[in-house]
Scaffold this motif. Sequence first.
Motif, PDB file in Angstrom:
ATOM      1  N   SER A  36      -8.118 -23.779 -15.337  1.00 58.20           N
ATOM      2  CA  SER A  36      -9.426 -23.845 -14.681  1.00 58.20           C
ATOM      3  C   SER A  36     -10.029 -25.236 -14.786  1.00 58.20           C
ATOM      4  O   SER A  36      -9.657 -26.029 -15.652  1.00 58.20           O
ATOM      5  N   PHE A  37     -10.933 -25.486 -13.872  1.00 59.01           N
ATOM      6  CA  PHE A  37     -11.613 -26.766 -13.776  1.00 59.01           C
ATOM      7  C   PHE A  37     -13.097 -26.509 -13.602  1.00 59.01           C
ATOM      8  O   PHE A  37     -13.506 -25.409 -13.280  1.00 59.01           O
ATOM      9  N   GLY A  38     -13.884 -27.528 -13.772  1.00 62.75           N
ATOM     10  CA  GLY A  38     -15.314 -27.406 -13.573  1.00 62.75           C
ATOM     11  C   GLY A  38     -15.805 -28.450 -12.592  1.00 62.75           C
ATOM     12  O   GLY A  38     -15.294 -29.571 -12.541  1.00 62.75           O
ATOM     13  N   LEU A  39     -16.776 -28.058 -11.806  1.00 63.53           N
ATOM     14  CA  LEU A  39     -17.388 -28.956 -10.844  1.00 63.53           C
ATOM     15  C   LEU A  39     -18.894 -28.842 -11.021  1.00 63.53           C
ATOM     16  O   LEU A  39     -19.457 -27.742 -10.918  1.00 63.53           O
ATOM     17  N   ALA A  40     -19.534 -29.972 -11.308  1.00 60.24           N
ATOM     18  CA  ALA A  40     -20.984 -29.971 -11.495  1.00 60.24           C
ATOM     19  C   ALA A  40     -21.673 -29.868 -10.135  1.00 60.24           C
ATOM     20  O   ALA A  40     -21.387 -30.636  -9.227  1.00 60.24           O
ATOM     21  N   LEU A  41     -22.551 -28.903 -10.016  1.00 63.63           N
ATOM     22  CA  LEU A  41     -23.304 -28.698  -8.787  1.00 63.63           C
ATOM     23  C   LEU A  41     -24.635 -29.434  -8.885  1.00 63.63           C
ATOM     24  O   LEU A  41     -25.128 -29.716  -9.983  1.00 63.63           O
ATOM     25  N   TRP A  47     -19.676 -25.074 -11.909  1.00 62.73           N
ATOM     26  CA  TRP A  47     -18.884 -24.082 -11.181  1.00 62.73           C
ATOM     27  C   TRP A  47     -17.460 -24.165 -11.704  1.00 62.73           C
ATOM     28  O   TRP A  47     -16.792 -25.169 -11.543  1.00 62.73           O
ATOM     29  N   ARG A  48     -16.987 -23.089 -12.335  1.00 64.85           N
ATOM     30  CA  ARG A  48     -15.636 -23.049 -12.874  1.00 64.85           C
ATOM     31  C   ARG A  48     -14.725 -22.331 -11.882  1.00 64.85           C
ATOM     32  O   ARG A  48     -15.074 -21.261 -11.387  1.00 64.85           O
ATOM     33  N   PHE A  49     -13.608 -22.940 -11.576  1.00 63.43           N
ATOM     34  CA  PHE A  49     -12.632 -22.325 -10.694  1.00 63.43           C
ATOM     35  C   PHE A  49     -11.237 -22.695 -11.179  1.00 63.43           C
ATOM     36  O   PHE A  49     -11.060 -23.623 -11.958  1.00 63.43           O
ATOM     37  N   SER A  50     -10.250 -21.940 -10.700  1.00 66.51           N
ATOM     38  CA  SER A  50      -8.870 -22.158 -11.123  1.00 66.51           C
ATOM     39  C   SER A  50      -7.984 -22.384  -9.902  1.00 66.51           C
ATOM     40  O   SER A  50      -8.413 -22.222  -8.761  1.00 66.51           O
ATOM     41  N   TYR A  51      -6.744 -22.733 -10.178  1.00 62.59           N
ATOM     42  CA  TYR A  51      -5.780 -22.869  -9.087  1.00 62.59           C
ATOM     43  C   TYR A  51      -5.616 -21.538  -8.356  1.00 62.59           C
ATOM     44  O   TYR A  51      -5.384 -21.507  -7.151  1.00 62.59           O
ATOM     45  N   ILE A  54      -8.252 -21.312  -5.721  1.00 63.87           N
ATOM     46  CA  ILE A  54      -7.907 -22.181  -4.587  1.00 63.87           C
ATOM     47  C   ILE A  54      -6.819 -21.535  -3.746  1.00 63.87           C
ATOM     48  O   ILE A  54      -6.878 -21.549  -2.515  1.00 63.87           O
ATOM     49  N   PHE A  55      -5.829 -20.948  -4.408  1.00 61.85           N
ATOM     50  CA  PHE A  55      -4.739 -20.270  -3.714  1.00 61.85           C
ATOM     51  C   PHE A  55      -5.266 -19.113  -2.866  1.00 61.85           C
ATOM     52  O   PHE A  55      -4.872 -18.947  -1.713  1.00 61.85           O
ATOM     53  N   ILE A  56      -6.171 -18.319  -3.431  1.00 63.52           N
ATOM     54  CA  ILE A  56      -6.741 -17.187  -2.697  1.00 63.52           C
ATOM     55  C   ILE A  56      -7.580 -17.682  -1.512  1.00 63.52           C
ATOM     56  O   ILE A  56      -7.507 -17.122  -0.414  1.00 63.52           O
ATOM     57  N   ALA A  57      -8.369 -18.731  -1.711  1.00 67.81           N
ATOM     58  CA  ALA A  57      -9.178 -19.277  -0.614  1.00 67.81           C
ATOM     59  C   ALA A  57      -8.279 -19.792   0.513  1.00 67.81           C
ATOM     60  O   ALA A  57      -8.563 -19.551   1.699  1.00 67.81           O
ATOM     61  N   THR A 104      -2.947 -11.225 -10.439  1.00 64.84           N
ATOM     62  CA  THR A 104      -4.011 -10.832  -9.514  1.00 64.84           C
ATOM     63  C   THR A 104      -3.934 -11.639  -8.228  1.00 64.84           C
ATOM     64  O   THR A 104      -4.140 -11.098  -7.134  1.00 64.84           O
ATOM     65  N   ALA A 105      -3.625 -12.915  -8.344  1.00 66.60           N
ATOM     66  CA  ALA A 105      -3.530 -13.764  -7.149  1.00 66.60           C
ATOM     67  C   ALA A 105      -2.449 -13.244  -6.209  1.00 66.60           C
ATOM     68  O   ALA A 105      -2.654 -13.159  -4.993  1.00 66.60           O
ATOM     69  N   PHE A 106      -1.297 -12.879  -6.765  1.00 68.62           N
ATOM     70  CA  PHE A 106      -0.227 -12.393  -5.896  1.00 68.62           C
ATOM     71  C   PHE A 106      -0.536 -10.995  -5.368  1.00 68.62           C
ATOM     72  O   PHE A 106      -0.190 -10.673  -4.230  1.00 68.62           O
TER      73      PHE A 106
END
Length: 138
Positions: A36-41, A47-51, A54-57, A104-106
């Motif tokens: 996971s990574f974080g992006l400051a809003l 905002w924490r998100f993972s690969y 991104i794959f699901i999006a 879960t992603a798959f």
Amino acid sequence: MGAFPLLLFALVLYNLLAFGGSLAGGADAATLLSESFGLALPSGDLWRFSYSDIFIAFSLCLLFVEMIKATRSGRGEILNHAFSTLTFVAALVEFLLLKGFGTTAFFLLTAMCLFDVVAGYTISVVAARRDLMVPERE
């Protein structure tokens, strides 16, 4: 290229990750996808998100294009539906039987493949009925 199901790109990408991830020095697919990574809003929240997110999006974007493609009628669309069905079957078999695909992603990718098959056929039938002007029963 119109008969080619776009969700197959996501399926191939996951397969490369699952089978080739360890060859590239990475861990298994589940470990790679859970990073996971974080992006400051601007609000100050992180905002924490993972690969995996991104794959699901990415897969949802492909599904959106597939839904648009399903509204067309023609020979290529029939092939697209057939190939989409094969893509779903391949994804389901991998999810149920292969190690590294029980994430879960798959699972969500497999569900998107099923949605593509069912919605594609449904949209095509409705569009064909409209094009043929079949009278509705009362």
